[in-house]
Write a protein that holds these residues in place. Structure first.
Motif, PDB file in Angstrom:
ATOM      1  N   VAL A 164       0.926  -1.164  -0.095  1.00  0.00           N
ATOM      2  CA  VAL A 164      -0.126   0.053   0.101  1.00  0.00           C
ATOM      3  C   VAL A 164       0.869   1.035   0.033  1.00  0.00           C
ATOM      4  O   VAL A 164       1.690   1.346   1.076  1.00  0.00           O
ATOM      5  CB  VAL A 164      -0.892   0.008   1.181  1.00  0.00           C
ATOM      6  CG1 VAL A 164      -1.749   1.366   0.984  1.00  0.00           C
ATOM      7  CG2 VAL A 164      -1.582  -1.392   1.236  1.00  0.00           C
ATOM      8  N   PRO A 165       0.821   2.115  -1.143  1.00  0.00           N
ATOM      9  CA  PRO A 165       1.792   3.100  -1.120  1.00  0.00           C
ATOM     10  C   PRO A 165       1.629   4.257  -0.126  1.00  0.00           C
ATOM     11  O   PRO A 165       0.621   4.175   0.465  1.00  0.00           O
ATOM     12  CB  PRO A 165       1.637   3.944  -2.422  1.00  0.00           C
ATOM     13  CG  PRO A 165       0.877   2.535  -3.178  1.00  0.00           C
ATOM     14  CD  PRO A 165       0.082   1.886  -2.299  1.00  0.00           C
ATOM     15  N   PRO A 166       2.604   5.011   0.283  1.00  0.00           N
ATOM     16  CA  PRO A 166       2.246   5.925   1.354  1.00  0.00           C
ATOM     17  C   PRO A 166       1.423   7.187   0.796  1.00  0.00           C
ATOM     18  O   PRO A 166       1.268   7.300  -0.543  1.00  0.00           O
ATOM     19  CB  PRO A 166       4.072   6.658   1.502  1.00  0.00           C
ATOM     20  CG  PRO A 166       4.419   6.316   0.232  1.00  0.00           C
ATOM     21  CD  PRO A 166       3.867   4.977  -0.017  1.00  0.00           C
ATOM     22  N   ASN A 167       0.791   7.870   1.651  1.00  0.00           N
ATOM     23  CA  ASN A 167      -0.062   9.038   1.103  1.00  0.00           C
ATOM     24  C   ASN A 167       0.687  10.007   0.573  1.00  0.00           C
ATOM     25  O   ASN A 167       2.107  10.058   0.564  1.00  0.00           O
ATOM     26  CB  ASN A 167      -0.869   9.293   2.278  1.00  0.00           C
ATOM     27  CG  ASN A 167      -0.002  10.379   3.142  1.00  0.00           C
ATOM     28  OD1 ASN A 167       0.555  11.307   3.032  1.00  0.00           O
ATOM     29  ND2 ASN A 167      -0.058   9.946   4.567  1.00  0.00           N
ATOM     30  N   ALA A 168      -0.050  10.724  -0.415  1.00  0.00           N
ATOM     31  CA  ALA A 168       0.681  11.560  -1.359  1.00  0.00           C
ATOM     32  C   ALA A 168       1.415  12.729  -0.506  1.00  0.00           C
ATOM     33  O   ALA A 168       2.388  13.262  -0.935  1.00  0.00           O
ATOM     34  CB  ALA A 168      -0.336  12.256  -2.289  1.00  0.00           C
ATOM     35  N   ASP A 169       0.891  13.330   0.572  1.00  0.00           N
ATOM     36  CA  ASP A 169       1.517  14.241   1.260  1.00  0.00           C
ATOM     37  C   ASP A 169       2.859  13.894   1.884  1.00  0.00           C
ATOM     38  O   ASP A 169       3.775  14.618   1.500  1.00  0.00           O
ATOM     39  CB  ASP A 169       0.573  14.783   2.397  1.00  0.00           C
ATOM     40  CG  ASP A 169      -0.523  15.644   1.728  1.00  0.00           C
ATOM     41  OD1 ASP A 169      -0.495  16.030   0.548  1.00  0.00           O
ATOM     42  OD2 ASP A 169      -1.689  15.832   2.650  1.00  0.00           O
ATOM     43  N   ILE A 170       3.004  12.760   2.494  1.00  0.00           N
ATOM     44  CA  ILE A 170       4.196  12.452   3.054  1.00  0.00           C
ATOM     45  C   ILE A 170       5.298  11.854   1.926  1.00  0.00           C
ATOM     46  O   ILE A 170       6.315  12.010   2.104  1.00  0.00           O
ATOM     47  CB  ILE A 170       4.007  11.298   4.024  1.00  0.00           C
ATOM     48  CG1 ILE A 170       5.305  11.146   4.995  1.00  0.00           C
ATOM     49  CG2 ILE A 170       3.700   9.861   3.442  1.00  0.00           C
ATOM     50  CD1 ILE A 170       5.484  12.171   5.791  1.00  0.00           C
ATOM     51  N   THR A 171       4.613  11.618   0.632  1.00  0.00           N
ATOM     52  CA  THR A 171       5.512  11.019  -0.339  1.00  0.00           C
ATOM     53  C   THR A 171       6.167  12.324  -0.770  1.00  0.00           C
ATOM     54  O   THR A 171       7.316  12.381  -1.025  1.00  0.00           O
ATOM     55  CB  THR A 171       4.757  10.296  -1.658  1.00  0.00           C
ATOM     56  OG1 THR A 171       3.880   9.340  -0.904  1.00  0.00           O
ATOM     57  CG2 THR A 171       5.708   9.983  -2.805  1.00  0.00           C
ATOM     58  N   LYS A 172       5.637  13.409  -0.772  1.00  0.00           N
ATOM     59  CA  LYS A 172       6.130  14.685  -1.562  1.00  0.00           C
ATOM     60  C   LYS A 172       6.864  15.511  -0.344  1.00  0.00           C
ATOM     61  O   LYS A 172       8.207  15.750  -0.648  1.00  0.00           O
ATOM     62  CB  LYS A 172       4.885  15.454  -1.460  1.00  0.00           C
ATOM     63  CG  LYS A 172       5.615  16.748  -2.243  1.00  0.00           C
ATOM     64  CD  LYS A 172       4.220  17.717  -2.851  1.00  0.00           C
ATOM     65  CE  LYS A 172       4.855  19.154  -3.440  1.00  0.00           C
ATOM     66  NZ  LYS A 172       3.840  19.990  -3.951  1.00  0.00           N
ATOM     67  N   THR A 173       6.477  15.363   0.914  1.00  0.00           N
ATOM     68  CA  THR A 173       7.483  16.131   1.758  1.00  0.00           C
ATOM     69  C   THR A 173       8.580  15.588   2.408  1.00  0.00           C
ATOM     70  O   THR A 173       9.707  15.947   2.509  1.00  0.00           O
ATOM     71  CB  THR A 173       6.655  16.511   3.135  1.00  0.00           C
ATOM     72  OG1 THR A 173       6.118  15.330   3.712  1.00  0.00           O
ATOM     73  CG2 THR A 173       5.087  17.520   2.646  1.00  0.00           C
ATOM     74  N   ALA A 174       8.471  13.944   2.380  1.00  0.00           N
ATOM     75  CA  ALA A 174       9.930  13.235   2.807  1.00  0.00           C
ATOM     76  C   ALA A 174      10.594  12.904   1.342  1.00  0.00           C
ATOM     77  O   ALA A 174      11.628  12.287   1.515  1.00  0.00           O
ATOM     78  CB  ALA A 174       8.991  12.175   3.519  1.00  0.00           C
ATOM     79  N   PHE A 198       9.771  11.966  10.067  1.00  0.00           N
ATOM     80  CA  PHE A 198      10.677  13.256  10.543  1.00  0.00           C
ATOM     81  C   PHE A 198      11.531  13.804   9.486  1.00  0.00           C
ATOM     82  O   PHE A 198      12.307  13.051   8.875  1.00  0.00           O
ATOM     83  CB  PHE A 198      11.787  12.745  11.655  1.00  0.00           C
ATOM     84  CG  PHE A 198      10.865  12.352  13.058  1.00  0.00           C
ATOM     85  CD1 PHE A 198      10.506  13.417  13.734  1.00  0.00           C
ATOM     86  CD2 PHE A 198      10.628  11.228  13.298  1.00  0.00           C
ATOM     87  CE1 PHE A 198       9.689  12.984  14.874  1.00  0.00           C
ATOM     88  CE2 PHE A 198       9.976  10.694  14.429  1.00  0.00           C
ATOM     89  CZ  PHE A 198       9.296  11.662  15.145  1.00  0.00           C
ATOM     90  N   PRO A 199      11.719  14.992   9.256  1.00  0.00           N
ATOM     91  CA  PRO A 199      12.439  15.721   8.254  1.00  0.00           C
ATOM     92  C   PRO A 199      13.885  15.437   8.367  1.00  0.00           C
ATOM     93  O   PRO A 199      14.663  15.372   7.482  1.00  0.00           O
ATOM     94  CB  PRO A 199      12.047  17.182   8.419  1.00  0.00           C
ATOM     95  CG  PRO A 199      10.824  17.362   9.147  1.00  0.00           C
ATOM     96  CD  PRO A 199      10.665  16.179  10.002  1.00  0.00           C
ATOM     97  N   ALA A 200      14.399  15.168   9.678  1.00  0.00           N
ATOM     98  CA  ALA A 200      15.901  14.616   9.847  1.00  0.00           C
ATOM     99  C   ALA A 200      15.970  13.322   9.163  1.00  0.00           C
ATOM    100  O   ALA A 200      17.192  13.124   8.875  1.00  0.00           O
ATOM    101  CB  ALA A 200      16.083  14.485  11.587  1.00  0.00           C
ATOM    102  N   THR A 201      14.947  12.451   9.047  1.00  0.00           N
ATOM    103  CA  THR A 201      15.395  11.236   8.464  1.00  0.00           C
ATOM    104  C   THR A 201      15.550  11.530   7.023  1.00  0.00           C
ATOM    105  O   THR A 201      16.520  10.920   6.414  1.00  0.00           O
ATOM    106  CB  THR A 201      14.106  10.192   8.600  1.00  0.00           C
ATOM    107  OG1 THR A 201      13.699  10.042   9.987  1.00  0.00           O
ATOM    108  CG2 THR A 201      14.492   8.986   8.004  1.00  0.00           C
ATOM    109  N   THR A 202      14.771  12.303   6.290  1.00  0.00           N
ATOM    110  CA  THR A 202      15.192  12.586   4.852  1.00  0.00           C
ATOM    111  C   THR A 202      16.398  13.305   4.940  1.00  0.00           C
ATOM    112  O   THR A 202      17.253  12.905   3.882  1.00  0.00           O
ATOM    113  CB  THR A 202      14.118  13.595   4.369  1.00  0.00           C
ATOM    114  OG1 THR A 202      12.811  13.104   4.530  1.00  0.00           O
ATOM    115  CG2 THR A 202      14.266  13.856   3.064  1.00  0.00           C
TER     116      THR A 202
END
Length: 628
Positions: A164-174, A198-202
């Motif tokens: 199941v793919p991640p939602n579009a918002d988190i796909t874009k921001t991360a 977490f942005p730190a992960t990206t």
């Protein structure tokens, strides 16, 4: 076999939860006296592989299957919601290894699932499958015609999980990437994503970009090394652990699929060298010794017995049944029916390196980090509220979703030299004294394959899990060269756990390779242009630990030879290479007996083993019913 004649008496013996399930599907039993005399298939072990195979075999509604499981049937949230990796200890075996001579005689905990669902219920969360070369290596032991290759297994990796793919918002921001062509969408076992990263992960992932040779891979299932995002074993609808029980038992309501729990298999019943059934007794209470004098139930298998007790217990079941190395069985007072030298040999697990690094100053551009969830009250309050309202936010993250899986030439400038050193070794000298020549030949074949892999970029040896915080994550050697053993305890083979010996660091090149793993991690944290302002520092082993000798001493004091991925003890290899099962996972020298679990893995994949075991079980399910 002793039977209860009255169904009412059988139902009264069930707990309320089991009674409810009995009414729904008439398939769950707590007492061996309730089972039928005979089934088409009897499966030993209701874990990751056992439940998967049982589900596939019973799909026609006619083929009858009994699964015999040592552990309990439970729906407690300590299992279903066990996001942090290892779950409730009551659902795990806790076996102690023999003292490890090269680890200052330390004794290692050998953990494995003891519950319906097995280790998929209490350990596995990361849906990693390794590289294509990991599986092509398996096929190479049998020759070019083997169907145990990346291409041969990929359809079953797809069948094993419902992506199941991640939602579009988190796909874009991360900046999460994925490729659905490597995944399926029909399984009851889910590969899902949290609703937050977490942005730190990206930022920590991006810090790998630009390091020489490092690739940012498009998908964790693509079969190539690199740094990538990966889903976890999570049902995105419930945001709970998805595992073998939820995917291959809970919603499978078939009268031809039976499960008996809290039952210890005492032996595989043989008529000559043909498997005809399974004998089992009630499992002992926790902390109590077993007793084979207890009431024995014997169930016949019309077609096959399938052994799926896992990397630790499958070799034990074979050995107590008289199948294994003659000298091991003789020492334990067990009559040898089939002298099969490879049973219990070739034991492998991934090695966890206890090096520790920190970023003292994660920049504001990479915040919040996972540390902020503990230190920032506003963030922690919002996180708790989001989780309570609709199971979203940071609390939906399980064990993380990003990591580096890198080839050895990327992390080590001396990969060619170490490859040459491995090629020229006297490989048998690093095995236990008196090892059977066929087992030694198999070990040599494995080491020559690894020698080639050490100097190419097709096999991942290095794994660093990214946590999105200041502290470094799990650091793992994905392909240890040392081999251990799991054999019955000769003083009490039937009523005690087997003797587990990792034989850690017996091949001296393991310390050399792990030393270079530490050195590369230093480079990432301390000498990386993208993190130069993050205040990277080394906590352990420390900058003064620099030479091969010093790093080897550090490893002897701190290495864990296990991340709870026991494998290899009933290896799928040719008989002349110490194999226990053939390419259809049939045990050599025995009719109507297969092994289907992590024990058949000849060489570890550079990955957590759970997804691999699902794929193995799916493939064998297809082979067994003639659909491969």
């Amino acid at each position: 076999m002793t039977r209860i004649s009255s169904l009412a008496v059988a139902i009264l013996s069930l707990t309320p939860a089991a009674y409810s399930r009995h009414l729904r599907a008439s398939k769950a039993f707590l007492d061996g006296r309730q089972v039928q005399n005979e089934y088409d298939y009897v499966i030993i072990g209701g874990g990751t592989a056992g439940l998967t195979v049982a589900d596939r075999l019973t799909e026609d509604g006619k083929t009858t299957v009994l699964v015999v499981e040592y552990g309990v049937l439970t729906s407690l949230t300590t299992v279903a919601g066990g996001f942090s990796g290892m779950s409730d200890s009551q659902f795990m075996y806790d076996i102690r290894s023999v003292p490890q001579a090269n680890l200052r005689n330390r004794i290692i905990s050998v953990l494995a699932g003891k519950v319906v669902g097995g280790s998929s219920a209490v350990n596995a969360m990361m849906t990693i499958r390794g590289t294509a070369e990991d599986y092509d290596r398996w096929g190479s032991f049998f020759g070019k015609s083997s169907h145990w290759t990346w291409e041969g297994l990929l359809p079953y990796f797809k069948k094993a999980l419902n992506f199941v793919p991640p939602n579009a918002d988190i796909t874009k921001t991360a900046n999460i990437t994925y490729d659905t062509s490597f995944w399926g969408n029909t399984s009851g076992v889910y590969a899902g994503w949290p609703s937050y990263q977490f942005p730190a992960t990206t930022a920590q992932m991006e810090a790998f970009r630009g390091l020489p040779g490092v690739e940012i891979s498009s998908d964790s299932g693509s079969g190539v090394p690199g740094v990538y995002w990966y889903p976890t074993f999570m049902d995105p609808k419930t945001v709970l652990r998805s595992f073998a029980k939820t995917g291959h038992y809970d919603n499978v309501k078939r009268a031809n699929y039976h499960l008996v729990t809290q039952s210890k298999v005492t032996k595989i019943v043989l008529n000559g060298t043909t498997a005809t059934g399974v004998s089992f007794v009630p499992a002992p209470a926790r902390g109590q010794p077993g007793n084979t004098a207890a009431l024995v139930t014997t169930v016949n298998a019309r077609k096959e017995v399938i052994l799926a007790a896992g990397g630790v217990h499958s070799p034990q079941v074979l050995q107590v049944s008289g199948i294994g190395p003659r000298k091991v069985l003789t020492a334990a007072g067990i009559n040898t029916i089939v002298d099969l030298p490879g049973v219990g040999q070739n034991f492998q697990d991934h090695g966890m390196i206890s090096a520790s690094f920190q970023f003292a100053r994660i920049p504001q551009s990479a915040r919040p980090s996972s540390d902020d969830l503990r230190t920032n009250r506003t963030l922690s309050t919002w996180s708790a509220q989001a989780w309570a309202a609709n199971r979203t936010g940071p609390n939906s993250i399980a064990t993380g979703n990003s990591a580096a899986w890198l080839s050895f030439p990327v992390i080590s400038p001396r990969s060619a030299k170490i490859s040459g050193d491995l090629t020229s070794q006297n490989h048998a000298s690093y095995l236990p004294a008196g090892t059977d020549p066929t087992v030694a030949a198999g070990y040599r074949a494995q080491m020559l394959s690894y020698a080639s892999a050490l100097k190419n970029n097709n096999t991942a040896f290095y794994n660093l899990v990214l946590q999105g915080g200041s502290a470094s994550g799990l650091l793992v050697d994905l392909h240890p060269l040392s081999r251990g053993t799991i054999n019955v305890d000769p003083s009490n083979p039937h009523n005690t756990e087997p003797q587990v010996d990792y034989r850690a660091l017996t091949n001296p090149l393991d310390a050399t390779i792990m030393g270079d793993i530490v050195r590369f991690t230093r480079k990432y944290y301390l000498d990386n242009p993208k993190t130069k302002d993050w205040g990277g520092r080394e906590v352990s082993p420390g900058a003064s630990v620099a030479t091969d000798e010093q790093l080897a001493t550090f490893l002897s004091n701190s290495l864990s030879p296990s991340v709870y991925h026991p494998a290899g003890t009933c290896a799928m290899m040719p008989l002349e290479l110490g194999g226990v099962v053939d390419e259809e996972l049939k045990v050599y020298g025995v009719k109507n007996l297969r092994v289907v679990d992590a024990s058949i893995i000849p060489t570890l994949p550079g990955a957590n083993t759970c997804q691999t075991v699902y794929a193995i079980a799916e493939k064998v399910g297809a082979i067994t019913v003639g659909r491969s």
